[in-house]
Motif scaffolding. Structure first.
Motif, PDB file in Angstrom:
ATOM      1  N   GLU A 174      39.580   5.964 -32.023  1.00 21.44           N
ATOM      2  CA  GLU A 174      39.753   7.421 -32.121  1.00 21.44           C
ATOM      3  C   GLU A 174      39.014   7.995 -33.318  1.00 21.44           C
ATOM      4  O   GLU A 174      38.545   9.140 -33.277  1.00 21.44           O
ATOM      5  CB  GLU A 174      41.254   7.746 -32.192  1.00 21.44           C
ATOM      6  CG  GLU A 174      41.595   9.226 -32.183  1.00 21.44           C
ATOM      7  CD  GLU A 174      41.652   9.814 -33.579  1.00 21.44           C
ATOM      8  OE1 GLU A 174      41.815   9.028 -34.537  1.00 21.44           O
ATOM      9  OE2 GLU A 174      41.493  11.046 -33.716  1.00 21.44           O
ATOM     10  N   GLU A 181      35.569   9.535 -32.995  1.00 15.19           N
ATOM     11  CA  GLU A 181      35.485  10.917 -32.506  1.00 15.19           C
ATOM     12  C   GLU A 181      35.524  11.925 -33.654  1.00 15.19           C
ATOM     13  O   GLU A 181      35.151  13.078 -33.475  1.00 15.19           O
ATOM     14  CB  GLU A 181      36.630  11.198 -31.533  1.00 15.19           C
ATOM     15  CG  GLU A 181      36.642  10.274 -30.327  1.00 15.19           C
ATOM     16  CD  GLU A 181      37.847  10.510 -29.432  1.00 15.19           C
ATOM     17  OE1 GLU A 181      38.482  11.584 -29.562  1.00 15.19           O
ATOM     18  OE2 GLU A 181      38.162   9.635 -28.620  1.00 15.19           O
ATOM     19  N   SER A 182      35.983  11.473 -34.825  1.00 13.05           N
ATOM     20  CA  SER A 182      36.174  12.391 -35.949  1.00 13.05           C
ATOM     21  C   SER A 182      35.236  12.114 -37.110  1.00 13.05           C
ATOM     22  O   SER A 182      35.400  12.696 -38.178  1.00 13.05           O
ATOM     23  CB  SER A 182      37.624  12.284 -36.450  1.00 13.05           C
ATOM     24  OG  SER A 182      38.540  12.539 -35.402  1.00 13.05           O
ATOM     25  N   ASP A 237      31.361  11.641 -39.046  1.00 15.32           N
ATOM     26  CA  ASP A 237      30.177  12.504 -39.176  1.00 15.32           C
ATOM     27  C   ASP A 237      28.891  11.780 -38.807  1.00 15.32           C
ATOM     28  O   ASP A 237      27.902  12.421 -38.447  1.00 15.32           O
ATOM     29  CB  ASP A 237      30.066  13.005 -40.626  1.00 15.32           C
ATOM     30  CG  ASP A 237      31.295  13.776 -41.043  1.00 15.32           C
ATOM     31  OD1 ASP A 237      31.623  14.761 -40.362  1.00 15.32           O
ATOM     32  OD2 ASP A 237      31.950  13.364 -42.025  1.00 15.32           O
ATOM     33  N   HIS A 296      34.192   7.184 -26.550  1.00 16.59           N
ATOM     34  CA  HIS A 296      34.610   7.731 -27.848  1.00 16.59           C
ATOM     35  C   HIS A 296      33.382   8.154 -28.664  1.00 16.59           C
ATOM     36  O   HIS A 296      33.425   9.171 -29.373  1.00 16.59           O
ATOM     37  CB  HIS A 296      35.416   6.684 -28.627  1.00 16.59           C
ATOM     38  CG  HIS A 296      36.711   6.311 -27.978  1.00 16.59           C
ATOM     39  ND1 HIS A 296      37.860   7.061 -28.124  1.00 16.59           N
ATOM     40  CD2 HIS A 296      37.030   5.283 -27.162  1.00 16.59           C
ATOM     41  CE1 HIS A 296      38.847   6.486 -27.444  1.00 16.59           C
ATOM     42  NE2 HIS A 296      38.367   5.406 -26.848  1.00 16.59           N
ATOM     43  N   ARG A 306      32.249  11.471 -27.406  1.00 17.34           N
ATOM     44  CA  ARG A 306      33.120  12.556 -27.906  1.00 17.34           C
ATOM     45  C   ARG A 306      32.781  12.875 -29.355  1.00 17.34           C
ATOM     46  O   ARG A 306      32.794  14.029 -29.770  1.00 17.34           O
ATOM     47  CB  ARG A 306      34.592  12.147 -27.783  1.00 17.34           C
ATOM     48  CG  ARG A 306      35.090  12.065 -26.342  1.00 17.34           C
ATOM     49  CD  ARG A 306      36.618  11.995 -26.296  1.00 17.34           C
ATOM     50  NE  ARG A 306      37.093  11.729 -24.946  1.00 17.34           N
ATOM     51  CZ  ARG A 306      37.538  10.552 -24.520  1.00 17.34           C
ATOM     52  NH1 ARG A 306      37.622   9.540 -25.374  1.00 17.34           N
ATOM     53  NH2 ARG A 306      37.931  10.382 -23.284  1.00 17.34           N
ATOM     54  N   GLY A 307      32.494  11.826 -30.148  1.00 12.52           N
ATOM     55  CA  GLY A 307      32.101  12.050 -31.531  1.00 12.52           C
ATOM     56  C   GLY A 307      30.823  12.871 -31.632  1.00 12.52           C
ATOM     57  O   GLY A 307      30.727  13.799 -32.454  1.00 12.52           O
ATOM     58  N   ARG A 325      29.712  14.894 -29.376  1.00 16.61           N
ATOM     59  CA  ARG A 325      30.055  16.255 -28.920  1.00 16.61           C
ATOM     60  C   ARG A 325      30.762  17.042 -30.026  1.00 16.61           C
ATOM     61  O   ARG A 325      30.622  18.272 -30.122  1.00 16.61           O
ATOM     62  CB  ARG A 325      30.952  16.163 -27.684  1.00 16.61           C
ATOM     63  CG  ARG A 325      31.088  17.469 -26.913  1.00 16.61           C
ATOM     64  CD  ARG A 325      31.887  17.268 -25.640  1.00 16.61           C
ATOM     65  NE  ARG A 325      31.282  16.286 -24.766  1.00 16.61           N
ATOM     66  CZ  ARG A 325      31.897  15.209 -24.294  1.00 16.61           C
ATOM     67  NH1 ARG A 325      33.151  14.970 -24.645  1.00 16.61           N
ATOM     68  NH2 ARG A 325      31.283  14.379 -23.497  1.00 16.61           N
ATOM     69  N   ASN A 326      31.485  16.309 -30.886  1.00 18.01           N
ATOM     70  CA  ASN A 326      32.190  16.969 -31.998  1.00 18.01           C
ATOM     71  C   ASN A 326      31.290  17.206 -33.209  1.00 18.01           C
ATOM     72  O   ASN A 326      31.762  17.687 -34.243  1.00 18.01           O
ATOM     73  CB  ASN A 326      33.401  16.132 -32.420  1.00 18.01           C
ATOM     74  CG  ASN A 326      34.492  16.143 -31.366  1.00 18.01           C
ATOM     75  OD1 ASN A 326      34.585  17.069 -30.550  1.00 18.01           O
ATOM     76  ND2 ASN A 326      35.338  15.117 -31.370  1.00 18.01           N
ATOM     77  N   GLY A 327      30.025  16.806 -33.094  1.00 18.54           N
ATOM     78  CA  GLY A 327      29.092  17.116 -34.177  1.00 18.54           C
ATOM     79  C   GLY A 327      28.524  15.928 -34.928  1.00 18.54           C
ATOM     80  O   GLY A 327      27.687  16.113 -35.820  1.00 18.54           O
TER      81      GLY A 327
END
Length: 649
Positions: free
Chosen positions: A115, A118-119, A121, A140, A143-144, A146-148
């Motif tokens: 997880e 996904e958070s 940098d 995952h 998603r990371g 996509r989160n930037g």
């Protein structure tokens, strides 16, 4: 040119439904009753131990089976047979990760959770085509992104994973250490090293600084083939990211210096403080569903369950009391060493559970010859594999993922429940029941009512698993270790202690690994001008025993993949069969053109050994620390076949 039926199944392995025995060496396997097969298996183990001692026995445990099975298998090896000779296919993949992480942090598991990717940098995928080999983890990663998050891919091939990357660093095979050292040097010279963390939580920085100093960007470019600007860009991106994840797979570990490669990557995390914090960490992506768990359960020759050191007197005393036995204060043989001991005749009996080394070992011709020297080989599996075909006794077992209860542990150290959904076919039996039946015939009446009873015994001797009851595993849908308490859960990341200001809480500092560049053993030259590297494809699994029977629209069988320039150089085209030769053997394979490859680099898989036995080409040059072979770097040549051989219907 041979036309292949894309998507159709390849070889179909029959599911084992009843025991088989062989009456004499070289004779055929025949059907037997369970009583006859178990007695024959037991008699062989008893005789070998009596005549040649405990260390003439070896256990190949299974990285696809449950934690509970692995716990019982290693206990059988240590308590009943009296040796630490137990290992599994972790030796052919991520043993260097365990060795490297243990040397740095005292624990062989990845430091973060899925997880957290996904958070984060910045994501560095080094020697990993996770898009194909770890598709769940790669979700995952996506998603990371996509989160930037930015992703960098370091790989000799421009893989499907690299297509998602901000930058692809296509290094020459076997030059990971020069590249990592150049990144480290650039971080130091640019004033981007985290000196507060280095001084507080590490040792050996000055030696590391001296070791990387010769690896200027230009020096690294000459050796790795990666442009200096690209190296500088990755160095600055990694060092300046608030949180960064460094992930690797077999592109790092399957080398003769795999552990050194791992240490070189760990050094970068120590240099920047990208470890021990949420979103910042190190992720070795394990291959099979329970490679992590098999080692955690003690199915390795140097660690007892819970990754506890077999050389520690207090640890041994605890297990001796719990198991009512005496444990030798030394390591056993790992898988590689057991194969070497077959060659010398020191290892005479093997109990192989769910492994297929006849097709998965490097230099398979040599591996089969060595197994044929065994006096007693017992194989416990769900299919009649090539290894089972060599056995004296074959015992049909249950499929761990659907026909049995238990737990497995994934790459992020998460223990999850496995539940029986269907009954096994024919006379197939639970792995644990089979082992306990043989144990009873050898004088040890082990009574486990069910898989939970095995798990509770494991919890009683492994502090990091103590808090994971079956009820809690179900409640939380899996729990990561360490979990020493039944009252709370630990953070998803490990080694947060390294950030403590109190030295007592911070504990043992993490040492930099002082490692040097050591190129591949199998050198290219005029006779073998191509560098062969191996890997996985999305639609297939390992040696194809479990995936070959199923049709896939993606499957096209085994090929030797070349770049367009090399195909033109050798005058070959797609589907044309050629002879591929290394210093160990030759195979015939059709050609595939892959624009993701660079001149001089070829690619093959191990998924179709019954069509093309790629591991006849690979080299058994092993990491001296972890015992893993150099599957990723063989020297080969390709030769056109005579027209009548190459043009077949």
């Amino acid at each position: 040119m041979r036309q292949r039926d894309r998507g159709k199944p390849t070889k179909e392995y029959p599911r084992l439904t009843h025991p088989l025995v062989r009456d004499e060496k070289g004779g055929p396997l025949r059907r037997a009753t369970w009583e006859e097969a178990l007695e024959k298996a037991t008699e062989g183990f008893r005789r070998i131990k009596a005549e040649h001692g405990p260390d003439a026995f070896g256990m190949f445990s299974c990285a696809r089976a449950t934690n509970e099975m692995n716990y019982v298998a290693q206990k059988f090896t240590r308590v009943i047979m009296g040796t630490h000779n137990v290992d599994s296919c972790n030796r052919t993949c991520h043993a260097p990760s365990v060795a490297g992480l243990s040397a740095a942090f005292g624990s062989g598991g990845g430091t973060s959770s899925y997880e957290e990717v996904e958070s984060t940098d910045l994501i560095v995928m080094w020697g990993s085509n996770a898009r194909f080999a770890h598709p769940i983890f790669f979700q995952h990663v996506l998603r990371g992104i996509r989160n930037g998050a930015k992703m960098y891919a370091v790989d000799p091939r421009r893989t499907s994973t690299a297509e998602w990357a901000e930058s692809w660093l296509g290094l020459n095979v076997g030059t990971d250490i020069p590249l990592a050292h150049a990144i480290g040097r650039e971080i130091i010279h640019s004033g981007l090293a985290n000196h507060t963390f280095i001084e507080r939580a590490t040792t050996g920085f000055e030696e590391y600084k001296a070791e990387v100093e010769p690896w200027t960007l230009s020096a690294a470019e000459k050796v790795t083939g990666v442009p200096a600007d690209a190296i500088r860009d990755l160095a600055h991106a990694y060092a300046t990211a608030e949180r960064a994840q460094l992930c690797w797979t077999l592109g790092i570990t399957e080398h003769h210096n795999g552990t050194d490669n791992v240490r070189a990557l760990i050094n970068l995390s120590l240099l920047t403080g990208h470890v021990g914090r949420y979103g910042a960490g190190l992720q070795p992506l394990r291959g099979q569903n329970n490679v992590q768990g098999g080692g955690d359960m003690g199915a390795i020759p140097d660690r007892l369950p819970g990754f506890q050191n077999v050389l520690d007197p207090e640890t041994r005393a605890k297990f001796e009391a719990a198991w009512e036995t005496t444990l030798e204060p030394r390591h056993g043989r790992n898988l590689t060493m057991m194969f070497e001991a077959m060659e010398t005749g020191e290892l005479k009996a093997v109990y192989c559970i769910g492994e297929n080394p006849a097709q998965s070992e490097a230099d398979t011709g040599q591996a089969v010859e060595r197994m044929q020297k065994l006096e007693h080989l017992v194989v416990q599996d769900i299919f009649l594999t090539r290894t089972a075909e060599l056995a004296d006794v074959v015992l049909p077992a249950t499929a761990a993922w659907c026909e049995t209860d238990g737990t497995t542990t994934n790459s992020e150290r998460r223990v999850q429940r496995v539940r029986k959904a269907v009954n096994p076919p024919g006379e197939a039996r639970e792995d644990i029941d089979i082992i306990c039946d043989i144990a009873a015939r050898l004088g040890h009446e082990w009574k486990f009512a069910d898989s939970e009873a095995v798990w509770d015994e494991l919890r009683s001797v492994s502090p990091q698993h103590y808090g994971m009851t079956y009820d809690r595993l179900a409640e939380h849908q899996g729990i990561q270790w360490p979990c020493p308490s039944t009252d709370k859960l630990e953070p998803t990341y490990m080694h947060g202690r390294l950030w403590e200001t109190d030295p007592a809480k911070r504990g043992t500092p993490a040492p930099f690994g002082i490692v040097k560049h050591d190129p591949p053993v199998d050198l290219t030259d005029e006779d073998y001008p191509l560098r062969l590297t191996t890997g996985r494809r999305l639609d297939s699994y390992n040696t194809g025993v479990q995936s070959g029977s199923y049709a896939s629209p993606l499957r096209r069988g085994e090929y030797v993949e070349l770049c367009p320039e090399d195909a033109e150089l050798y005058g070959v085209e797609v589907n044309e069969e050629v002879q591929v030769t290394s210093r160990r053997g030759s195979v015939v394979a059709p050609v595939w053109i892959d624009r993701a490859l660079r001149p001089g680099l070829a690619f093959m898989t191990m998924h179709f050994p019954d069509e093309v036995d790629t591991n006849q080409l690979t080299i058994e040059s092993n990491c001296p620390i972890a015992g893993t072979a150099e599957f990723k770097a063989s020297a080969i040549r390709i030769e056109k076949l005579p027209v009548e051989a190459a043009v077949r219907s």
